[in-house]
Scaffold this active site. Structure first.
Site, PDB file in Angstrom:
ATOM      1  N   GLU A   1       0.839  -1.213   0.000  1.00  0.00           N
ATOM      2  CA  GLU A   1       0.000   0.000   0.000  1.00  0.00           C
ATOM      3  C   GLU A   1       0.867   1.253   0.000  1.00  0.00           C
ATOM      4  O   GLU A   1       0.551   2.239  -0.652  1.00  0.00           O
ATOM      5  CB  GLU A   1      -0.930  -0.038   1.212  1.00  0.00           C
TER       6      GLU A   1
ATOM      7  N   GLU B   1      -3.893  -9.644   3.823  1.00  0.00           N
ATOM      8  CA  GLU B   1      -4.619  -9.303   5.042  1.00  0.00           C
ATOM      9  C   GLU B   1      -5.749 -10.274   5.367  1.00  0.00           C
ATOM     10  O   GLU B   1      -6.049 -10.519   6.534  1.00  0.00           O
ATOM     11  CB  GLU B   1      -5.165  -7.876   4.945  1.00  0.00           C
TER      12      GLU B   1
HETATM   13  C1  LIG Z   1     -10.777  -0.373  17.200  1.00  0.00           C
HETATM   14  C2  LIG Z   1      -9.685   0.503  16.769  1.00  0.00           C
HETATM   15  C3  LIG Z   1      -9.424   0.362  15.324  1.00  0.00           C
HETATM   16  C4  LIG Z   1      -8.160   0.938  14.856  1.00  0.00           C
HETATM   17  C5  LIG Z   1      -7.943   0.676  13.445  1.00  0.00           C
HETATM   18  C6  LIG Z   1      -6.497   0.834  13.123  1.00  0.00           C
HETATM   19  C7  LIG Z   1      -6.299   1.947  12.106  1.00  0.00           C
HETATM   20  C8  LIG Z   1      -4.951   1.759  11.522  1.00  0.00           C
HETATM   21  C9  LIG Z   1      -5.072   1.312  10.098  1.00  0.00           C
HETATM   22  C10 LIG Z   1      -3.911   0.481   9.788  1.00  0.00           C
HETATM   23  C11 LIG Z   1      -3.941   0.052   8.329  1.00  0.00           C
HETATM   24  C12 LIG Z   1      -2.877  -0.946   8.134  1.00  0.00           C
HETATM   25  C13 LIG Z   1      -2.984  -1.530   6.774  1.00  0.00           C
HETATM   26  C14 LIG Z   1      -1.962  -2.631   6.601  1.00  0.00           C
HETATM   27  C15 LIG Z   1      -2.215  -3.844   7.168  1.00  0.00           C
HETATM   28  C16 LIG Z   1      -1.184  -4.888   7.075  1.00  0.00           C
HETATM   29  O1  LIG Z   1      -0.136  -4.764   6.493  1.00  0.00           O
HETATM   30  S1  LIG Z   1      -1.563  -6.326   7.918  1.00  0.00           S
HETATM   31  C17 LIG Z   1      -0.095  -7.315   7.678  1.00  0.00           C
HETATM   32  C18 LIG Z   1       0.006  -7.822   6.278  1.00  0.00           C
HETATM   33  N1  LIG Z   1       1.212  -8.602   6.129  1.00  0.00           N
HETATM   34  C19 LIG Z   1       1.237  -9.935   6.326  1.00  0.00           C
HETATM   35  O2  LIG Z   1       0.240 -10.554   6.581  1.00  0.00           O
HETATM   36  C20 LIG Z   1       2.584 -10.607   6.218  1.00  0.00           C
HETATM   37  C21 LIG Z   1       2.815 -11.475   7.452  1.00  0.00           C
HETATM   38  N2  LIG Z   1       4.125 -12.088   7.393  1.00  0.00           N
HETATM   39  C22 LIG Z   1       4.386 -13.121   6.548  1.00  0.00           C
HETATM   40  O3  LIG Z   1       3.589 -13.559   5.759  1.00  0.00           O
HETATM   41  C23 LIG Z   1       5.764 -13.714   6.652  1.00  0.00           C
HETATM   42  O4  LIG Z   1       6.314 -13.323   7.878  1.00  0.00           O
HETATM   43  C24 LIG Z   1       6.693 -13.234   5.517  1.00  0.00           C
HETATM   44  C25 LIG Z   1       6.666 -11.754   5.419  1.00  0.00           C
HETATM   45  C26 LIG Z   1       6.259 -13.890   4.212  1.00  0.00           C
HETATM   46  C27 LIG Z   1       8.122 -13.705   5.865  1.00  0.00           C
HETATM   47  O5  LIG Z   1       8.095 -15.101   6.102  1.00  0.00           O
HETATM   48  P1  LIG Z   1       9.389 -15.805   6.751  1.00  0.00           P
HETATM   49  O6  LIG Z   1      10.586 -15.370   6.012  1.00  0.00           O
HETATM   50  O7  LIG Z   1       9.055 -17.244   6.888  1.00  0.00           O
HETATM   51  O8  LIG Z   1       9.509 -15.174   8.182  1.00  0.00           O
HETATM   52  P2  LIG Z   1       8.534 -15.398   9.427  1.00  0.00           P
HETATM   53  O9  LIG Z   1       9.124 -16.425  10.307  1.00  0.00           O
HETATM   54  O10 LIG Z   1       7.133 -15.554   8.965  1.00  0.00           O
HETATM   55  O11 LIG Z   1       8.635 -13.965  10.136  1.00  0.00           O
HETATM   56  C28 LIG Z   1       9.890 -13.589  10.721  1.00  0.00           C
HETATM   57  C29 LIG Z   1       9.546 -12.863  11.997  1.00  0.00           C
HETATM   58  O12 LIG Z   1       8.831 -11.670  11.669  1.00  0.00           O
HETATM   59  C30 LIG Z   1       7.580 -11.647  12.302  1.00  0.00           C
HETATM   60  N3  LIG Z   1       6.631 -11.010  11.390  1.00  0.00           N
HETATM   61  C31 LIG Z   1       6.410 -11.341  10.107  1.00  0.00           C
HETATM   62  N4  LIG Z   1       5.509 -10.496   9.555  1.00  0.00           N
HETATM   63  C32 LIG Z   1       5.169  -9.611  10.535  1.00  0.00           C
HETATM   64  C33 LIG Z   1       4.301  -8.480  10.579  1.00  0.00           C
HETATM   65  N5  LIG Z   1       3.599  -8.065   9.514  1.00  0.00           N
HETATM   66  N6  LIG Z   1       4.194  -7.819  11.746  1.00  0.00           N
HETATM   67  C34 LIG Z   1       4.920  -8.205  12.832  1.00  0.00           C
HETATM   68  N7  LIG Z   1       5.789  -9.267  12.866  1.00  0.00           N
HETATM   69  C35 LIG Z   1       5.895  -9.940  11.699  1.00  0.00           C
HETATM   70  C36 LIG Z   1       7.248 -13.090  12.569  1.00  0.00           C
HETATM   71  O13 LIG Z   1       6.314 -13.219  13.609  1.00  0.00           O
HETATM   72  C37 LIG Z   1       8.605 -13.648  12.909  1.00  0.00           C
HETATM   73  O14 LIG Z   1       8.888 -13.239  14.230  1.00  0.00           O
HETATM   74  P3  LIG Z   1       9.762 -14.213  15.176  1.00  0.00           P
HETATM   75  O15 LIG Z   1       9.015 -15.514  15.231  1.00  0.00           O
HETATM   76  O16 LIG Z   1       9.809 -13.497  16.480  1.00  0.00           O
HETATM   77  O17 LIG Z   1      11.089 -14.339  14.460  1.00  0.00           O
END
Ligand SMILES: CCCCCCCCCCCCC/C=C/C(=O)SCCNC(=O)CCNC(=O)[C@H](O)C(C)(C)COP(=O)(O)OP(=O)(O)OC[C@H]1O[C@@H](n2cnc3c(N)ncnc32)[C@H](O)[C@@H]1OP(=O)(O)O
Length: 690
Positions: free
Chosen positions: A105, A125
């Site tokens: 985004e 998402e």
């Molecule tokens: C009531 C009140 C309401 C309020 C409303 C709020 C208003 C605010 C609006 C906000 C708008 C936001 C819009 C955007 C939303 C998003 O982006 S949601 C997230 C979308 N992204 C994902 O879903 C990706 C998730 N991650 C993955 O799919 C995988 O991690 C990867 C990127 C493909 C990488 O895979 P890999 O190499 O296998 O690594 P992992 O082991 O999966 O991850 C490594 C570590 O990183 C942590 N992690 C991964 N992604 C995230 C993340 N998005 N956020 C935080 N942490 C993340 C993962 O947990 C691992 O951590 P450790 O286990 O500690 O190593």
């Protein structure tokens, strides 16, 4: 600092640098906005390049922030993107690597996008029970066709830049390079410096296509099984084609806010982190290094052995496949080749890749051929005498330091380890059928299993795409032990008056892929019957499953015999109510003077799911599982528990443990006591997961 700012040749570069995945947490958003303002105010800067570091442009919003004040704290992601929009100097996103969620985004808010061909782009998402919340549903369908936008947003499927670049009429990517996205973007920046009208995706139109959205909606109604986010995402995509951009954006923001506060997203975020937490083995001393696993031997070329072998072949790991008879070995090789050929026919694999895999496979009738294997996995018939012979032969042949694993789903790993001269090298690696498809791997830790063997089993499982969960030794480990309680609860309801279809329908409407009786007919009722008969012989006092035994004595093993708990027409898998089963149940109930009851679907769900929870609590208090979230991972990855409910233990927390306990007690047989952990947590107002 989570962002790095630099200027070279009149181009400012803002580099996201927030380990581990360049999550767009509050401090990162602050950094980006500050760097952007600095660039816009600097007279020597003509253009801005935004990029990531390492393999990540950005994995999106920081999911750990959701549910905390930082999630909505300004500058929000929307505010940052609005600043890109309003910029009077060109902003170019240089994408190299993972560009997911809010990261995409952000890039869509830039004026231009330069990317390396192998970069992966996604708006996943919905896998978290959300929709893109920073303009993704409104911008993406303005730059790619609606079908691609639906696949990426409604289904959360990632795409490669290479594929997106080939889409006719795409406006997502301005330049695709093989490498050095930043260098190319800086060069591109100089070409667009001073351009009068900076392109903004929000100014484009998203072409409407009612037929495409209707087809997508129909498919969702058939598949979503209660998930809210995919349908919400489709609605937003439709609005992108019908509403002014600002209105669509506002609707998106409200939808995101509602979903992020809801139970389904909380459950799906729990599932996401639970799978990652399961990788960590509690209580392990720091610095334990995995044993090296570069070659694998698989003993047994049957359904499980063949599927297990495919996992390693897919990962490029050589496999020596051992059988006792040449016809079994030939059949096993044929099944593996046929499975790969099916993938080729579906376009999921090419012929060269098929041959690469088959070239890594060494079939043999001789144990001596596994002598140099780093890991040997036994996958023979589920009988201790058979396994005893196999492990004695493997122990006599395998090199010192080789890991000896059993794929057993029910037998005692400690007893198997005791067969060998090296119990420390023995571990359980319980794959789930079909082994080349199911992601769950229960890694069973024997009392002598050494730490480096345990780490190797978990890391090897992850290398071949499995979600590993460590289990202690007990009958059925984590999943099958809980399944036995769940099935027993189903039989109580069946014996008391419900039909198989009433039970299955209630469970499937709750979200499981298949109810217990349709599942039994698919798997084969004779498998459970063989296990029961062995247990009856070994433990004559063990309780009988009389109705299931009676069904099997009629030869009603399920789909494979044209009838089980249901009837099946020739060549059909459609489960039809069976008059034979109805009369079997009637006579069974009459013979026991059972007072017939009627059951509401909610009652059926409570009885079966809460039985899972109670057994899960016992597994926790016995230390068979280290975390409640591990139990959730087992049940979501191996038994079809709906992810949007977070797994049985998370679901129990959501319902309330006092509610669970009350419901269990209401139907408990005389003398039955709930798990003491459940009683304690319910009394204290506690939860399993939080
Ligand atoms: C009531 C009140 C309401 C309020 C409303 C709020 C208003 C605010 C609006 C906000 C708008 C936001 C819009 C955007 C939303 C998003 O982006 S949601 C997230 C979308 N992204 C994902 O879903 C990706 C998730 N991650 C993955 O799919 C995988 O991690 C990867 C990127 C493909 C990488 O895979 P890999 O190499 O296998 O690594 P992992 O082991 O999966 O991850 C490594 C570590 O990183 C942590 N992690 C991964 N992604 C995230 C993340 N998005 N956020 C935080 N942490 C993340 C993962 O947990 C691992 O951590 P450790 O286990 O500690 O190593």
């Amino acid at each position: 600092m989570p962002t790095q700012y630099s200027v070279a040749g009149n181009v400012a570069t803002i580099r996201l640098d927030n380990s581990p995945v360049n999550g767009l947490g509050h401090s990162t958003r602050v950094g980006i906005l500050a760097d952007l303002r600095r660039a816009l105010e600097s007279p020597e800067v003509d253009a801005v390049v935004l990029t990531g570091r390492g393999e990540f442009f950005s994995a999106g919003a920081d999911i750990t922030e959701f549910g905390t004040p930082n999630a909505a704290a300004e500058p929000s992601l929307q505010t940052v993107i609005d600043a890109f929009d309003a910029a009077d100097k060109p902003v170019i996103a240089a994408i190299d690597g993972i560009c997911f969620g809010g990261g995409l985004e952000l890039a869509l808010g830039a004026h231009f996008r330069v990317a390396t061909a192998d970069s992966r782009i996604a708006l996943p998402e919905v896998t978290l029970g959300l929709v893109p919340g920073a303009g993704g549903t409104q911008r993406l369908p303005r730059v790619v066709d609606l079908e691609t936008a639906i696949d990426m947003i409604v289904h959360g499927n990632p795409q490669t830049v290479r594929r997106l670049a080939d889409l006719p009429g795409q406006r997502l990517l301005d330049l695709v390079v093989d490498d050095d996205a930043v260098g190319a973007a800086s060069q591109f920046a100089r070409q667009v410096t001073g351009v009068q009208h900076l392109p903004r995706i929000r100014d484009l139109a998203a072409p409407d296509n009612g037929a495409v959205t209707e087809a997508a909606r129909k498919q969702l109604h058939q598949r979503s099984r209660g998930s809210l986010a995919p349908l919400a995402a489709l609605d937003l995509l439709e609005k992108a084609t019908t509403l002014p951009f600002a209105e669509g954006l506002d609707t998106e923001r409200r939808t995101f806010a509602a979903l992020v506060a809801g139970e389904q997203s909380a459950a799906l975020r729990h599932a996401f982190f639970a799978e990652r937490a399961a990788r960590t083995i509690p209580g392990l001393p720091r610095g334990i290094r995995s044993r090296v696993v570069e070659t694998v031997g698989v003993i047994g070329a049957g359904t499980m052995g063949g599927g297990i072998a495919m996992n390693f072949l897919d990962a490029g790991i050589p496999v020596t496949l051992v059988e006792s008879k040449s016809e079994s070995l030939d059949r096993g090789i044929q099944v593996i080749r046929r499975n790969y050929q099916l993938q080729v026919d579906k376009g999921k694999l090419d012929a060269a890749a098929l041959q690469q895999r088959m070239d890594l496979l060494t079939p043999t009738l001789d144990y001596v051929d596994i002598a140099d294997c780093d890991l040997v996995i036994e996958a023979v018939f589920e009988d201790m005498d058979v396994k005893r012979d196999v492990f004695a032969a493997v122990d006599a042949t395998a090199k010192p330091g080789a890991i000896l694993a059993s794929n057993t789903s029910t037998l005692d790993i400690d007893a198997i380890a005791a067969i060998t001269s090296r119990p420390g090298d023995v571990v359980g690696m319980h794959f789930f059928s079909p082994a080349n498809v199911m992601t769950l791997l229960e890694v069973v830790r024997g009392k002598e299993t050494t730490d480096d063997v345990l780490v190797a089993a978990m890391e090897t499982g992850r290398r071949v795409g499995k979600i590993g969960v460590v289990s202690g030794v007990c009958d059925g480990f984590i999943g099958n032990r809980m399944l036995a309680r769940y099935q027993a609860a189903a039989k109580v309801v069946l014996n008391a008056g419900a039909t198989p279809a009433q039970i299955d329908d209630a469970i499937e409407n709750f979200g499981l892929a298949m109810g217990p009786f349709r599942m039994a007919d698919l798997a084969g009722n004779d498998i459970g019957w063989a296990i029961r008969k062995r247990r009856y012989a070994e433990q004559p006092e063990s309780p009988r499953d009389a109705i299931s035994d009676a069904l099997c004595e009629l030869g009603r093993f399920g789909q494979k015999t044209g009838g089980g708990w249901y009837d099946y027409e020739a060549g059909s898998r459609v489960a039809l109510p069976s008059p034979t089963v109805d009369s079997l149940l009637a006579s069974f109930r009459a013979s026991r003077d059972t007072a017939l009851q009627t059951f509401e679907p909610d009652e059926i769900v409570q009885r079966l799911i809460f039985a899972l929870v109670d057994e899960g609590a016992r597994i926790l208090e016995e230390g068979i599982a280290s975390r409640a979230s591990d139990i959730d991972v087992v049940y979501m990855s191996g038994y079809g528990f709906p992810r949007h409910r977070g797994g049985p233990m998370f679901y129990a927390d959501t319902v309330g443990l006092d509610t669970v306990l009350t419901a269990l007690r209401r139907v408990a047989p005389p003398g039955w006591e709930p798990a003491s952990l459940l009683v304690r947590l319910a009394r204290e107002g506690g939860t399993f997961s939080r």
